[in-house]
Structures are given as structure tokens and as C-alpha cells.
Design a protein around this motif. Structure first.
Motif, PDB file in Angstrom:
ATOM      1  N   ARG A  41       0.840  -1.209   0.000  1.00 31.77           N
ATOM      2  CA  ARG A  41       0.000   0.000   0.000  1.00 31.77           C
ATOM      3  C   ARG A  41       0.868   1.250   0.000  1.00 31.77           C
ATOM      4  NH1 ARG A  41      -3.080  -2.891   3.843  1.00 31.77           N
ATOM      5  NH2 ARG A  41      -2.168  -1.631   5.519  1.00 31.77           N
ATOM      6  N   ARG A  42       1.948   1.216   0.751  1.00 31.13           N
ATOM      7  CA  ARG A  42       2.863   2.359   0.763  1.00 31.13           C
ATOM      8  C   ARG A  42       3.472   2.575  -0.624  1.00 31.13           C
ATOM      9  NH1 ARG A  42       5.773   0.755   6.532  1.00 31.13           N
ATOM     10  NH2 ARG A  42       4.327   1.931   7.890  1.00 31.13           N
ATOM     11  N   ASN A  43       3.829   1.477  -1.274  1.00 28.54           N
ATOM     12  CA  ASN A  43       4.376   1.588  -2.616  1.00 28.54           C
ATOM     13  C   ASN A  43       3.345   2.170  -3.579  1.00 28.54           C
ATOM     14  OD1 ASN A  43       6.752   0.829  -4.373  1.00 28.54           O
ATOM     15  ND2 ASN A  43       5.150  -0.296  -5.445  1.00 28.54           N
ATOM     16  N   ALA A  44       2.087   1.728  -3.440  1.00 27.82           N
ATOM     17  CA  ALA A  44       1.021   2.269  -4.285  1.00 27.82           C
ATOM     18  C   ALA A  44       0.829   3.758  -4.016  1.00 27.82           C
ATOM     19  CB  ALA A  44      -0.273   1.503  -4.032  1.00 27.82           C
ATOM     20  N   ALA A  45       0.914   4.162  -2.752  1.00 29.62           N
ATOM     21  CA  ALA A  45       0.760   5.576  -2.415  1.00 29.62           C
ATOM     22  C   ALA A  45       1.863   6.408  -3.065  1.00 29.62           C
ATOM     23  CB  ALA A  45       0.771   5.762  -0.904  1.00 29.62           C
ATOM     24  N   TRP A  46       3.081   5.855  -3.127  1.00 30.45           N
ATOM     25  CA  TRP A  46       4.180   6.540  -3.814  1.00 30.45           C
ATOM     26  C   TRP A  46       3.844   6.753  -5.281  1.00 30.45           C
ATOM     27  CZ3 TRP A  46       8.681   9.070  -4.155  1.00 30.45           C
ATOM     28  CH2 TRP A  46       9.402   8.955  -5.339  1.00 30.45           C
ATOM     29  N   LEU A  47       3.359   5.697  -5.926  1.00 30.53           N
ATOM     30  CA  LEU A  47       3.036   5.789  -7.344  1.00 30.53           C
ATOM     31  C   LEU A  47       1.929   6.807  -7.590  1.00 30.53           C
ATOM     32  CD1 LEU A  47       3.137   2.004  -8.314  1.00 30.53           C
ATOM     33  CD2 LEU A  47       4.842   3.765  -8.837  1.00 30.53           C
ATOM     34  N   ILE A  48       0.927   6.821  -6.733  1.00 32.87           N
ATOM     35  CA  ILE A  48      -0.172   7.789  -6.879  1.00 32.87           C
ATOM     36  C   ILE A  48       0.368   9.209  -6.747  1.00 32.87           C
ATOM     37  CG2 ILE A  48      -2.294   8.633  -5.813  1.00 32.87           C
ATOM     38  CD1 ILE A  48      -2.832   5.647  -5.045  1.00 32.87           C
ATOM     39  N   ALA A  49       1.262   9.414  -5.780  1.00 37.07           N
ATOM     40  CA  ALA A  49       1.864  10.744  -5.597  1.00 37.07           C
ATOM     41  C   ALA A  49       2.698  11.151  -6.803  1.00 37.07           C
ATOM     42  CB  ALA A  49       2.731  10.757  -4.337  1.00 37.07           C
ATOM     43  N   GLU A  50       3.226  10.160  -7.549  1.00 40.43           N
ATOM     44  CA  GLU A  50       4.013  10.433  -8.742  1.00 40.43           C
ATOM     45  C   GLU A  50       3.157  10.592  -9.996  1.00 40.43           C
ATOM     46  OE1 GLU A  50       7.791  10.457  -9.268  1.00 40.43           O
ATOM     47  OE2 GLU A  50       7.185  11.352  -7.362  1.00 40.43           O
ATOM     48  N   GLY A  51       1.837  10.437  -9.836  1.00 41.29           N
ATOM     49  CA  GLY A  51       0.950  10.676 -10.970  1.00 41.29           C
ATOM     50  C   GLY A  51       0.281   9.456 -11.563  1.00 41.29           C
ATOM     51  N   THR A  52       0.532   8.280 -11.010  1.00 40.90           N
ATOM     52  CA  THR A  52      -0.134   7.072 -11.497  1.00 40.90           C
ATOM     53  C   THR A  52      -1.604   7.102 -11.082  1.00 40.90           C
ATOM     54  OG1 THR A  52       1.901   5.780 -11.334  1.00 40.90           O
ATOM     55  CG2 THR A  52      -0.175   4.547 -11.386  1.00 40.90           C
ATOM     56  N   PRO A  53      -2.541   6.799 -11.979  1.00 35.38           N
ATOM     57  CA  PRO A  53      -3.954   6.727 -11.583  1.00 35.38           C
ATOM     58  C   PRO A  53      -4.136   5.750 -10.427  1.00 35.38           C
ATOM     59  CG  PRO A  53      -3.755   6.666 -13.961  1.00 35.38           C
ATOM     60  CD  PRO A  53      -2.358   6.563 -13.421  1.00 35.38           C
ATOM     61  N   GLU A  54      -5.004   6.111  -9.481  1.00 39.46           N
ATOM     62  CA  GLU A  54      -5.164   5.304  -8.271  1.00 39.46           C
ATOM     63  C   GLU A  54      -5.543   3.861  -8.592  1.00 39.46           C
ATOM     64  OE1 GLU A  54      -7.622   5.286  -4.027  1.00 39.46           O
ATOM     65  OE2 GLU A  54      -7.803   6.987  -5.418  1.00 39.46           O
ATOM     66  N   ALA A  55      -6.472   3.658  -9.520  1.00 42.22           N
ATOM     67  CA  ALA A  55      -6.907   2.298  -9.843  1.00 42.22           C
ATOM     68  C   ALA A  55      -5.745   1.460 -10.368  1.00 42.22           C
ATOM     69  CB  ALA A  55      -8.040   2.336 -10.864  1.00 42.22           C
ATOM     70  N   GLN A  56      -4.896   2.077 -11.176  1.00 42.42           N
ATOM     71  CA  GLN A  56      -3.745   1.359 -11.720  1.00 42.42           C
ATOM     72  C   GLN A  56      -2.748   1.015 -10.623  1.00 42.42           C
ATOM     73  OE1 GLN A  56      -1.881   3.330 -15.057  1.00 42.42           O
ATOM     74  NE2 GLN A  56       0.053   2.244 -14.754  1.00 42.42           N
ATOM     75  N   ALA A  57      -2.508   1.971  -9.740  1.00 45.83           N
ATOM     76  CA  ALA A  57      -1.562   1.732  -8.646  1.00 45.83           C
ATOM     77  C   ALA A  57      -2.054   0.635  -7.712  1.00 45.83           C
ATOM     78  CB  ALA A  57      -1.327   3.023  -7.868  1.00 45.83           C
ATOM     79  N   MET A  58      -3.339   0.635  -7.414  1.00 49.18           N
ATOM     80  CA  MET A  58      -3.880  -0.382  -6.526  1.00 49.18           C
ATOM     81  C   MET A  58      -3.897  -1.753  -7.197  1.00 49.18           C
ATOM     82  SD  MET A  58      -4.170   1.389  -3.862  1.00 49.18           S
ATOM     83  CE  MET A  58      -4.922   0.153  -2.783  1.00 49.18           C
ATOM     84  N   ALA A  59      -4.133  -1.781  -8.505  1.00 52.64           N
ATOM     85  CA  ALA A  59      -4.089  -3.049  -9.232  1.00 52.64           C
ATOM     86  C   ALA A  59      -2.683  -3.640  -9.209  1.00 52.64           C
ATOM     87  CB  ALA A  59      -4.547  -2.851 -10.666  1.00 52.64           C
ATOM     88  N   GLY A  60      -1.692  -2.769  -9.122  1.00 50.76           N
ATOM     89  CA  GLY A  60      -0.317  -3.239  -9.060  1.00 50.76           C
ATOM     90  C   GLY A  60      -0.031  -4.064  -7.816  1.00 50.76           C
ATOM     91  N   ILE A  61      -0.778  -3.830  -6.737  1.00 53.13           N
ATOM     92  CA  ILE A  61      -0.598  -4.618  -5.517  1.00 53.13           C
ATOM     93  C   ILE A  61      -0.873  -6.086  -5.807  1.00 53.13           C
ATOM     94  CG2 ILE A  61      -1.524  -5.056  -3.211  1.00 53.13           C
ATOM     95  CD1 ILE A  61      -1.951  -2.070  -2.902  1.00 53.13           C
ATOM     96  N   SER A  62      -1.992  -6.350  -6.461  1.00 52.04           N
ATOM     97  CA  SER A  62      -2.329  -7.734  -6.795  1.00 52.04           C
ATOM     98  C   SER A  62      -1.323  -8.335  -7.765  1.00 52.04           C
ATOM     99  CB  SER A  62      -3.740  -7.803  -7.394  1.00 52.04           C
ATOM    100  OG  SER A  62      -4.704  -7.391  -6.452  1.00 52.04           O
ATOM    101  N   SER A  63      -0.865  -7.538  -8.717  1.00 52.04           N
ATOM    102  CA  SER A  63       0.092  -8.046  -9.693  1.00 52.04           C
ATOM    103  C   SER A  63       1.380  -8.505  -9.026  1.00 52.04           C
ATOM    104  CB  SER A  63       0.392  -6.978 -10.748  1.00 52.04           C
ATOM    105  OG  SER A  63      -0.754  -6.677 -11.501  1.00 52.04           O
ATOM    106  N   ILE A  64       1.883  -7.701  -8.098  1.00 52.90           N
ATOM    107  CA  ILE A  64       3.112  -8.065  -7.410  1.00 52.90           C
ATOM    108  C   ILE A  64       2.905  -9.326  -6.574  1.00 52.90           C
ATOM    109  CG2 ILE A  64       4.739  -7.351  -5.606  1.00 52.90           C
ATOM    110  CD1 ILE A  64       4.481  -4.501  -6.660  1.00 52.90           C
ATOM    111  N   LYS A  65       1.791  -9.392  -5.859  1.00 54.36           N
ATOM    112  CA  LYS A  65       1.523 -10.554  -5.011  1.00 54.36           C
ATOM    113  C   LYS A  65       1.368 -11.831  -5.822  1.00 54.36           C
ATOM    114  CE  LYS A  65      -1.355  -9.879  -1.517  1.00 54.36           C
ATOM    115  NZ  LYS A  65      -2.520  -9.393  -0.715  1.00 54.36           N
ATOM    116  N   GLU A  66       0.778 -11.713  -6.997  1.00 55.55           N
ATOM    117  CA  GLU A  66       0.475 -12.904  -7.790  1.00 55.55           C
ATOM    118  C   GLU A  66       1.613 -13.310  -8.722  1.00 55.55           C
ATOM    119  OE1 GLU A  66      -3.062 -11.844  -9.858  1.00 55.55           O
ATOM    120  OE2 GLU A  66      -4.290 -11.705  -8.026  1.00 55.55           O
ATOM    121  N   GLN A  67       2.429 -12.346  -9.162  1.00 54.92           N
ATOM    122  CA  GLN A  67       3.383 -12.629 -10.232  1.00 54.92           C
ATOM    123  C   GLN A  67       4.847 -12.659  -9.792  1.00 54.92           C
ATOM    124  OE1 GLN A  67       2.659  -9.985 -13.566  1.00 54.92           O
ATOM    125  NE2 GLN A  67       0.444 -10.202 -13.377  1.00 54.92           N
TER     126      GLN A  67
END
Length: 242
Positions: free
Chosen positions: A160-186
Motif C-alpha cells: 500500500r505504501r508503494n502504491a501511495a508513492w506511485l499515486i503521488a508520482e501521478g499514477t492513476p489510483e486504480a492502476q496503482a492499486m491493481a499493481g498490488i495484486s500483480s506483485i503478489k500474484e506474479q
């Protein structure tokens, strides 16, 4: 190395990876400084996961006497590395493939940045051992990749902290949050203490953390000299057997 396997992904790699990894270019500079503590002015450096060429460019610009062997499985990413390096590309010999496709060396130093988190624990250990075999005794090795605690709710917290970093850098929130699942699964991420144990088991010593940025960690270590491993075992430090 990005894991990119087609030209479109390769073309966007430099901007994308700099956006996703905090202080990426600073990490490259730090890696060069750590290598330069022991790599001679005319040294030969192995870069595993060299696609894109970002760390190669940083090293080549800072250390004019070094020559490099860059290994990556993606022809498109190797092509981008050549473009990124420009006139410095003649100081790099590229090898398409994985660690088994790297020259035997011996090398004066090596790096593996943003690559090992793609590998299972067994393959990661095998890769580290093969890399160690290609280094001169006491040569430096720098690695960095995703590595964070996985138990007691820590995995989700750090992601979640990593996603918050990405959002602060301009990544759309939905994309950043989807990245959490991607990292966990892949990604077969390991906690930092297991990454350090793999380094020890593969034959490295003097392991030091030099980079920590949310889910990313980076270490510098040195290849064991003859007799180091036997000495460690005599003192009760028995490495993994996998």
C-alpha cells in the motif's frame, strides 16, 4: 531488466521504470560508487539484466576505463540498451540470455538490478551461485529488487505504501492499486533476511544494505576469497543446501 519482451514495452521502459522505482538514477550512482571501491580503473564488470541500458549508461559515464558484459534475455531490450548508451555501446559486449549465457570471467565486479525478484528462490540461489563463480575473489556485487516483509500484515502494508508513492508520482489510483495484486500474484518476492541468506549461501560475504525505498532494497557484497566459506562453516555458520 524489465521483463519486457516486445518492442513497445521496451520503448517505454526507461520512463516507466524511473517512475516506478524511487530515486532510480541515484541508486545507479550509488551502485557505481560501491563497485568503484574495488573495481580497478580498467576493470571488467558483469551486468546481469542489462536490458534498457540505464545502469550501464550511468557506469560508463562515470568510469571511463571500465568495460562491460551485459546479459539480458530480450533482444528488444538489448537494442534499447545500445541506443541508450550511444557511443559508449562499443565498451559493452551484449549476450542474449540468462546467467548461463554470461562469459566465465573472471570479472572485477557485477550488478543485478531489478531482476532477481522475477526468479523463484531456487533459481535465484542458482543464479547467485553462477554469478559468484564468475567473479574474482573479493570482487564486489551489487543487487537491488523488490524485497519486503511478508508476514503479520506487513506485505499489504508495504505494498500500500508503494502504491501511495506511485499515486503521488501521478499514477492513476486504480492502476496503482491493481499493481498490488500483480506483485503478489506474479513476483516470488522474498523478505530481506532471506535475500541476505541467499547471498551468504551463494558464497558472498560483507553483505551490507545500501538502498531502501519502500518495497525495494539493495545490497552490496563481496565474493568470498579461498578459505572464507570453510572458515564460516567451522564457526557454525552453515549455509542453505538447496
Amino acid at each position: 531488466m524489465s521483463g519486457a519482451t516486445h518492442p513497445g514495452a521496451a520503448a517505454s521502459y526507461a520512463a516507466r521504470i524511473a517512475h516506478h522505482v524511487p530515486s532510480l538514477h541515484d541508486m545507479h550512482r550509488m551502485a557505481g560508487i560501491l563497485l568503484a571501491e574495488h573495481v580497478p580503473e580498467n576493470g571488467r564488470v558483469l551486468v546481469l539484466g542489462a536490458g534498457g541500458g540505464l545502469e550501464l549508461r550511468a557506469f560508463a559515464q562515470a568510469y571511463s576505463g571500465w568495460r562491460f558484459d551485459g546479459v539480458d534475455p530480450s533482444p528488444a531490450m538489448i537494442g534499447q540498451a545500445r541506443d541508450t548508451l550511444g557511443q559508449d555501446s562499443d565498451r559493452v559486449t551484449f549476450h542474449q540470455g540468462y546467467i548461463d549465457d554470461a562469459p566465465k570471467g573472471p570479472f572485477d565486479g557485477a550488478t543485478c538490478l531489478l531482476t532477481l525478484h522475477f526468479l523463484s528462490q531456487d533459481e535465484r540461489l542458482r543464479t547467485l551461485r553462477e554469478l559468484h563463480r564468475r567473479l574474482r575473489p573479493a570482487a564486489p556485487f551489487v543487487m537491488a529488487h523488490h524485497s519486503f516483509p511478508l508476514t503479520g500484515g506487513q506485505q499489504d502494508l508495504w505494498l500500500r505504501r508503494n502504491a501511495a508513492w506511485l499515486i503521488a508520482e501521478g499514477t492513476p489510483e486504480a492502476q496503482a492499486m491493481a499493481g498490488i495484486s500483480s506483485i503478489k500474484e506474479q513476483l516470488p518476492v522474498l523478505p530481506p533476511e532471506e535475500d541476505e541468506l541467499l547471498l551468504t549461501t551463494a558464497g558472498f560475504r560483507d553483505i551490507q544494505l545500501f538502498y531502501a525505498a519502500f518495497t525495494f532494497k539493495g545490497w552490496v557484497a563481496r565474493a568470498c576469497q579461498p578459505g572464507d566459506l570453510q572458515s564460516s562453516m567451522r564457526h557454525g555458520h552453515v549455509p542453505l543446501t538447496t
